[in-house]
Write a protein that holds these residues in place. Structure first.
Motif, PDB file in Angstrom:
ATOM      1  N   VAL A   1      15.877  -4.750 -43.486  1.00  0.00           N
ATOM      2  CA  VAL A   1      16.837  -4.760 -44.595  1.00  0.00           C
ATOM      3  C   VAL A   1      17.688  -6.022 -44.613  1.00  0.00           C
ATOM      4  O   VAL A   1      18.497  -6.206 -45.530  1.00  0.00           O
ATOM      5  CB  VAL A   1      17.747  -3.516 -44.566  1.00  0.00           C
ATOM      6  N   LEU A   2      17.493  -6.903 -43.626  1.00  0.00           N
ATOM      7  CA  LEU A   2      18.326  -8.100 -43.538  1.00  0.00           C
ATOM      8  C   LEU A   2      18.232  -8.954 -44.795  1.00  0.00           C
ATOM      9  O   LEU A   2      19.244  -9.494 -45.272  1.00  0.00           O
ATOM     10  CB  LEU A   2      17.910  -8.921 -42.312  1.00  0.00           C
ATOM     11  N   LEU A   3      17.040  -9.082 -45.351  1.00  0.00           N
ATOM     12  CA  LEU A   3      16.848  -9.912 -46.536  1.00  0.00           C
ATOM     13  C   LEU A   3      17.718  -9.447 -47.699  1.00  0.00           C
ATOM     14  O   LEU A   3      18.187 -10.254 -48.505  1.00  0.00           O
ATOM     15  CB  LEU A   3      15.374  -9.890 -46.942  1.00  0.00           C
ATOM     16  N   PHE A   4      17.940  -8.142 -47.788  1.00  0.00           N
ATOM     17  CA  PHE A   4      18.710  -7.603 -48.903  1.00  0.00           C
ATOM     18  C   PHE A   4      20.216  -7.622 -48.635  1.00  0.00           C
ATOM     19  O   PHE A   4      21.011  -7.619 -49.569  1.00  0.00           O
ATOM     20  CB  PHE A   4      18.236  -6.182 -49.212  1.00  0.00           C
ATOM     21  N   ARG A   5      20.593  -7.638 -47.382  1.00  0.00           N
ATOM     22  CA  ARG A   5      22.016  -7.656 -47.046  1.00  0.00           C
ATOM     23  C   ARG A   5      22.565  -9.067 -46.939  1.00  0.00           C
ATOM     24  O   ARG A   5      23.775  -9.272 -47.046  1.00  0.00           O
ATOM     25  CB  ARG A   5      22.236  -6.908 -45.732  1.00  0.00           C
ATOM     26  N   ALA A   6      21.706 -10.036 -46.720  1.00  0.00           N
ATOM     27  CA  ALA A   6      22.159 -11.417 -46.573  1.00  0.00           C
ATOM     28  C   ALA A   6      22.661 -11.954 -47.915  1.00  0.00           C
ATOM     29  O   ALA A   6      22.286 -11.455 -48.976  1.00  0.00           O
ATOM     30  CB  ALA A   6      21.008 -12.275 -46.047  1.00  0.00           C
ATOM     31  N   PRO A   7      23.513 -12.967 -47.893  1.00  0.00           N
ATOM     32  CA  PRO A   7      24.024 -13.539 -49.151  1.00  0.00           C
ATOM     33  C   PRO A   7      22.893 -14.072 -50.025  1.00  0.00           C
ATOM     34  O   PRO A   7      22.041 -14.836 -49.543  1.00  0.00           O
ATOM     35  CB  PRO A   7      24.938 -14.672 -48.670  1.00  0.00           C
ATOM     36  N   THR A   8      22.909 -13.708 -51.283  1.00  0.00           N
ATOM     37  CA  THR A   8      21.823 -14.133 -52.179  1.00  0.00           C
ATOM     38  C   THR A   8      21.870 -15.625 -52.479  1.00  0.00           C
ATOM     39  O   THR A   8      20.840 -16.207 -52.840  1.00  0.00           O
ATOM     40  CB  THR A   8      21.849 -13.339 -53.490  1.00  0.00           C
ATOM     41  N   TRP A   9      23.043 -16.256 -52.317  1.00  0.00           N
ATOM     42  CA  TRP A   9      23.098 -17.703 -52.547  1.00  0.00           C
ATOM     43  C   TRP A   9      22.258 -18.450 -51.512  1.00  0.00           C
ATOM     44  O   TRP A   9      21.836 -19.591 -51.745  1.00  0.00           O
ATOM     45  CB  TRP A   9      24.545 -18.220 -52.531  1.00  0.00           C
ATOM     46  N   LEU A  10      21.995 -17.775 -50.397  1.00  0.00           N
ATOM     47  CA  LEU A  10      21.161 -18.364 -49.352  1.00  0.00           C
ATOM     48  C   LEU A  10      19.705 -17.920 -49.480  1.00  0.00           C
ATOM     49  O   LEU A  10      18.778 -18.735 -49.405  1.00  0.00           O
ATOM     50  CB  LEU A  10      21.712 -17.955 -47.982  1.00  0.00           C
ATOM     51  N   THR A  11      19.485 -16.615 -49.685  1.00  0.00           N
ATOM     52  CA  THR A  11      18.125 -16.081 -49.653  1.00  0.00           C
ATOM     53  C   THR A  11      17.335 -16.335 -50.928  1.00  0.00           C
ATOM     54  O   THR A  11      16.134 -16.612 -50.868  1.00  0.00           O
ATOM     55  CB  THR A  11      18.172 -14.568 -49.382  1.00  0.00           C
ATOM     56  N   ALA A  12      17.977 -16.242 -52.088  1.00  0.00           N
ATOM     57  CA  ALA A  12      17.238 -16.404 -53.342  1.00  0.00           C
ATOM     58  C   ALA A  12      16.639 -17.808 -53.477  1.00  0.00           C
ATOM     59  O   ALA A  12      15.444 -17.946 -53.805  1.00  0.00           O
ATOM     60  CB  ALA A  12      18.129 -16.070 -54.535  1.00  0.00           C
ATOM     61  N   PRO A  13      17.403 -18.885 -53.243  1.00  0.00           N
ATOM     62  CA  PRO A  13      16.779 -20.218 -53.309  1.00  0.00           C
ATOM     63  C   PRO A  13      15.666 -20.401 -52.279  1.00  0.00           C
ATOM     64  O   PRO A  13      14.661 -21.065 -52.554  1.00  0.00           O
ATOM     65  CB  PRO A  13      17.949 -21.171 -53.034  1.00  0.00           C
ATOM     66  N   ALA A  14      15.847 -19.801 -51.083  1.00  0.00           N
ATOM     67  CA  ALA A  14      14.817 -19.930 -50.054  1.00  0.00           C
ATOM     68  C   ALA A  14      13.517 -19.268 -50.494  1.00  0.00           C
ATOM     69  O   ALA A  14      12.425 -19.836 -50.338  1.00  0.00           O
ATOM     70  CB  ALA A  14      15.306 -19.310 -48.741  1.00  0.00           C
ATOM     71  N   LEU A  15      13.609 -18.057 -51.060  1.00  0.00           N
ATOM     72  CA  LEU A  15      12.403 -17.376 -51.531  1.00  0.00           C
ATOM     73  C   LEU A  15      11.763 -18.124 -52.690  1.00  0.00           C
ATOM     74  O   LEU A  15      10.532 -18.226 -52.785  1.00  0.00           O
ATOM     75  CB  LEU A  15      12.749 -15.948 -51.948  1.00  0.00           C
ATOM     76  N   ALA A  16      12.595 -18.632 -53.588  1.00  0.00           N
ATOM     77  CA  ALA A  16      12.051 -19.394 -54.711  1.00  0.00           C
ATOM     78  C   ALA A  16      11.282 -20.615 -54.211  1.00  0.00           C
ATOM     79  O   ALA A  16      10.189 -20.923 -54.702  1.00  0.00           O
ATOM     80  CB  ALA A  16      13.179 -19.811 -55.649  1.00  0.00           C
ATOM     81  N   TRP A  17      11.848 -21.304 -53.218  1.00  0.00           N
ATOM     82  CA  TRP A  17      11.181 -22.495 -52.680  1.00  0.00           C
ATOM     83  C   TRP A  17       9.878 -22.119 -51.977  1.00  0.00           C
ATOM     84  O   TRP A  17       8.844 -22.768 -52.170  1.00  0.00           O
ATOM     85  CB  TRP A  17      12.114 -23.212 -51.703  1.00  0.00           C
ATOM     86  N   LEU A  18       9.915 -21.063 -51.160  1.00  0.00           N
ATOM     87  CA  LEU A  18       8.715 -20.645 -50.425  1.00  0.00           C
ATOM     88  C   LEU A  18       7.585 -20.269 -51.373  1.00  0.00           C
ATOM     89  O   LEU A  18       6.427 -20.644 -51.164  1.00  0.00           O
ATOM     90  CB  LEU A  18       9.043 -19.449 -49.520  1.00  0.00           C
TER      91      LEU A  18
END
Length: 256
Positions: free
Chosen positions: A183-200
């Motif tokens: 569940v870490l991906l969903f609890r982490a700040p989206t300003w960090l995770t969303a750009p990372a997923l978009a880039w990947l």
């Protein structure tokens, strides 16, 4: 590869791998129940019901639980494109693996795959299911999961949709402390995770290919995952506004 389209009750198979979408399990278990013979049945995919209910009339002592680490889909040309990771997930439901379950693990190990163990497999499966629902809800809103690739704003909505589903897991009795990694991906700040997923999804070839393969706008499984997740949220009175907002993209058509 030779394919068989029949399974006689007196077959001599040692292992039957049952890997179908969760909404096709009742049909599959009904077919297999009188044809299990002496085989072990590896249930190898998503579940949203209680595991004991998901297997229908299959004998409990013949069941092993696992999940493939793979992805992909059929393109418009009918070609299957996907990827297979070098590991596979196995799990148990509060008990140590039986002799049959250990034999299944050994077969996969001898095939060159690494094994990952999940002692709370029921909880792990449900975390995975709502993770899919969060992503699928936003993919369906756009037309297909493939259209999420490279989009920071749409991944942000998908992650927030998944975050809104965590209380649903708690309401179903899942101890999220045992699934911090899931569940870490969903609890982490989206300003960090969303750009990372978009880039990947835009730049890492295997991930990009996996998302690109999910391009069928008529795929049934994403809709079934979202429908069943929303139905359970409504049953338990859990607010899931982003999944609710995406409902027009996966609601069943009413005819007649």
């Amino acid at each position: 590869m030779r394919y068989r389209e029949a399974l006689e009750p007196d077959h001599d198979f040692d292992l039957i791998v049952l890997s179908v979408p969760h909404h096709r399990l009742p049909e599959a278990t009904a077919f297999l129940s009188p044809r299990v013979g002496q085989a072990t049945v590896l249930v190898f995919g998503n579940l949203w019901t209680e595991p004991s209910a998901a297997i229908g009339a299959l004998p409990v002592d013949r069941i092993a639980w696992g999940f493939p680490q793979a992805g992909g889909g059929f393109g418009a040309d009918g070609v299957l494109r996907g990827g297979l990771l070098p590991s596979v997930v196995f799990g148990t439901l509060g008990q140590p693996p039986t002799e049959r379950e250990r034999a299944v693990r050994q077969a996969f190990r001898e095939a060159g795959l690494r094994l990952k163990e999940q002692p709370d497999f029921r909880g792990w499966l449900w975390v995975h299911f709502v993770s899919d629902a969060g992503l699928f809800s936003q993919g369906l809103r756009l037309g297909s999961l493939s259209k999420l690739a490279g989009s920071t704003s749409d991944f942000r909505e998908a992650l927030l949709a998944g975050r809104e589903l965590l209380p649903l897991l708690k309401a179903r009795g899942v101890d999220l402390r045992r699934h911090r990694g899931g569940v870490l991906l969903f609890r982490a700040p989206t300003w960090l995770t969303a750009p990372a997923l978009a880039w990947l999804t835009a730049h890492v070839a295997p991930i990009r290919a996996n998302f690109a393969a999910h391009s069928d706008p008529d795929a049934e499984e994403p809709r079934e995952v979202c429908r069943d997740t929303l139905a359970e949220a409504r049953r338990l009175g859990v607010a899931v506004p982003r999944l609710e907002a995406a409902e027009p993209s996966f609601a069943r058509e009413v005819t007649g």
